[in-house]
Write a protein that holds these residues in place. Structure first.
Motif, PDB file in Angstrom:
ATOM      1  N   ALA A   1       0.841  -1.192   0.000  1.00  0.00           N
ATOM      2  CA  ALA A   1       0.000   0.000   0.000  1.00  0.00           C
ATOM      3  C   ALA A   1       0.880   1.246   0.000  1.00  0.00           C
ATOM      4  O   ALA A   1       1.896   1.300   0.691  1.00  0.00           O
TER       5      ALA A   1
ATOM      6  N   THR B   1      -5.071   2.071  -0.387  1.00  0.00           N
ATOM      7  CA  THR B   1      -4.900   1.117  -1.472  1.00  0.00           C
ATOM      8  C   THR B   1      -4.529  -0.272  -0.949  1.00  0.00           C
ATOM      9  O   THR B   1      -4.074  -0.433   0.181  1.00  0.00           O
ATOM     10  N   LYS B   2      -4.710  -1.257  -1.798  1.00  0.00           N
ATOM     11  CA  LYS B   2      -4.309  -2.645  -1.507  1.00  0.00           C
ATOM     12  C   LYS B   2      -4.962  -3.182  -0.229  1.00  0.00           C
ATOM     13  O   LYS B   2      -4.333  -3.893   0.536  1.00  0.00           O
TER      14      LYS B   2
END
Length: 261
Positions: free
Chosen positions: A4, A42-43
Motif C-alpha cells: 500500500a 490502497t491494496k
C-alpha cells in the motif's frame, strides 16, 4: 505483489507523516486525530493512529513491528515486552520527496519525545523478518525490537503473531554493478510498490557479505532509478541476480499477539 502506498478515506490522513515531537505549550497541535482512528487506502490497507513515546533517539525503519495497548500507546515489539492480546502492525515508512534517496517510504531518525504515527494493520506492507516461510500465516516475536520471525515451526517462549502471511522467503531482481561503487543501476523486476525495501540484506555476484539497501532513488513519476548499497561492489557485473531478504512484503490481516509458544 505490491504494498500500500496511499491512504484516502480520512481527510488529512497520511500514513507516511510522523507528527512530533509534540511539546506542551509549543503551539504545535497534537494529536491531530483521535487515538485509535482507523483509515484505509490502497491494496486493502488499514492504518491505526497511535501514540509513540521515545525515551531516546530512535530510527524507525519501514517494516518494523509495533504493538499497541487499549489506550493506543505503541511500543516496538519484542518477545520480552509483548503482551498477549495486544494488537500489532508495522511502520510503513516516512514521507520524503520522490526524487530523493529513500523515495516515498523511508527510514526516519527521531529524537526522544512524544510522537503520533499511523501503523498499518491490514493489507500488504513491508515487514522485518529473519526467517520467512512462504504461506505461513502465524509469525512470532524475537528478542530484537521491531523484528519478527516466521519459521516453519514455532520457537519456544516466543509470542505468536496471528494473522500475517509472507508470500515468499526472499525477493530477487537484476542489476548492474560497478567495481568500487555502491550504486546498483539498470534494475529489473523492481518497482516502488513491490520492493525491494530499505534495510533489506542483499547478496549477489560482486556484492560483499552483510550488505544492505541503504537508499533508493526514484524519478518524479515514481520509477525506481537506482539502489544505494551499504558497501561498494567488488566487481563489474551486468544483469546480475540480486537476492533480498530481511524486509519482505507481508499480507497483514489485523494481526495480534495470540499466545506464548
Amino acid at each position: 505483489m505490491t504494498i500500500a502506498t496511499s491512504q484516502t478515506d480520512r481527510l488529512g490522513a497520511n500514513p507516511f507523516v510522523v507528527e512530533g515531537p509534540i511539546i506542551a505549550g509549543s503551539g504545535v497541535p497534537g494529536p491531530n486525530f483521535a487515538l485509535g482512528s482507523v483509515s484505509g487506502g490502497t491494496k486493502e490497507s488499514e492504518w491505526v493512529y497511535v501514540k509513540l513515546v521515545l525515551a531516546s533517539s530512535t530510527t524507525l525503519q519501514p517494516g518494523q513491528w509495533f504493538q499497541w495497548d487499549r489506550d493506543y500507546t505503541a511500543t516496538l515489539l519484542t518477545t520480552a515486552a509483548a503482551v498477549v492480546g495486544n494488537r500489532c502492525g508495522v511502520f510503513a515508512g516516512a514521507n520524503q520527496a520522490p526524487t530523493q534517496s529513500g523515495g516515498p517510504a523511508q527510514s526516519i531518525s527521531l529524537v526522544a519525545g512524544t510522537y503520533y504515527i499511523w501503523l498499518q494493520r491490514n493489507g500488504q506492507a513491508p515487514a522485518l523478518v529473519t526467517t520467512a516461510t512462504a504461506a505461513l500465516v502465524v509469525a512470532e516475536t524475537t528478542a530484537t525490537a521491531g523484528l519478527a520471525n516466521a519459521p516453519a515451526s514455532a520457537t519456544v517462549s516466543s509470542k505468536a503473531i496471528q494473522g500475517v502471511n509472507f508470500a515468499a522467503a526472499n525477493q530477487t531482481f537484476t542489476a548492474t554493478t560497478v567495481n568500487g561503487s555502491a550504486v546498483l543501476s539498470s534494475l529489473g523486476s523492481v518497482n516502488f510498490e513491490g520492493g525491494p525495501f530499505i534495510g533489506a540484506a542483499i547478496s549477489g555476484t560482486g556484492i560483499p557479505g552483510g550488505t544492505t539497501i541503504a537508499g533508493i532513488t526514484y524519478s518524479p513519476s515514481g520509477v525506481v532509478q537506482s539502489i544505494t548499497m551499504s558497501a561498494n561492489a567488488t566487481a563489474n557485473g551486468t544483469a546480475i541476480t540480486v537476492t533480498a531478504t530481511g524486509v519482505l512484503e507481508a499480507t497483514l490481516m489485523r494481526p495480534y499477539l495470540s499466545k506464548v509458544n
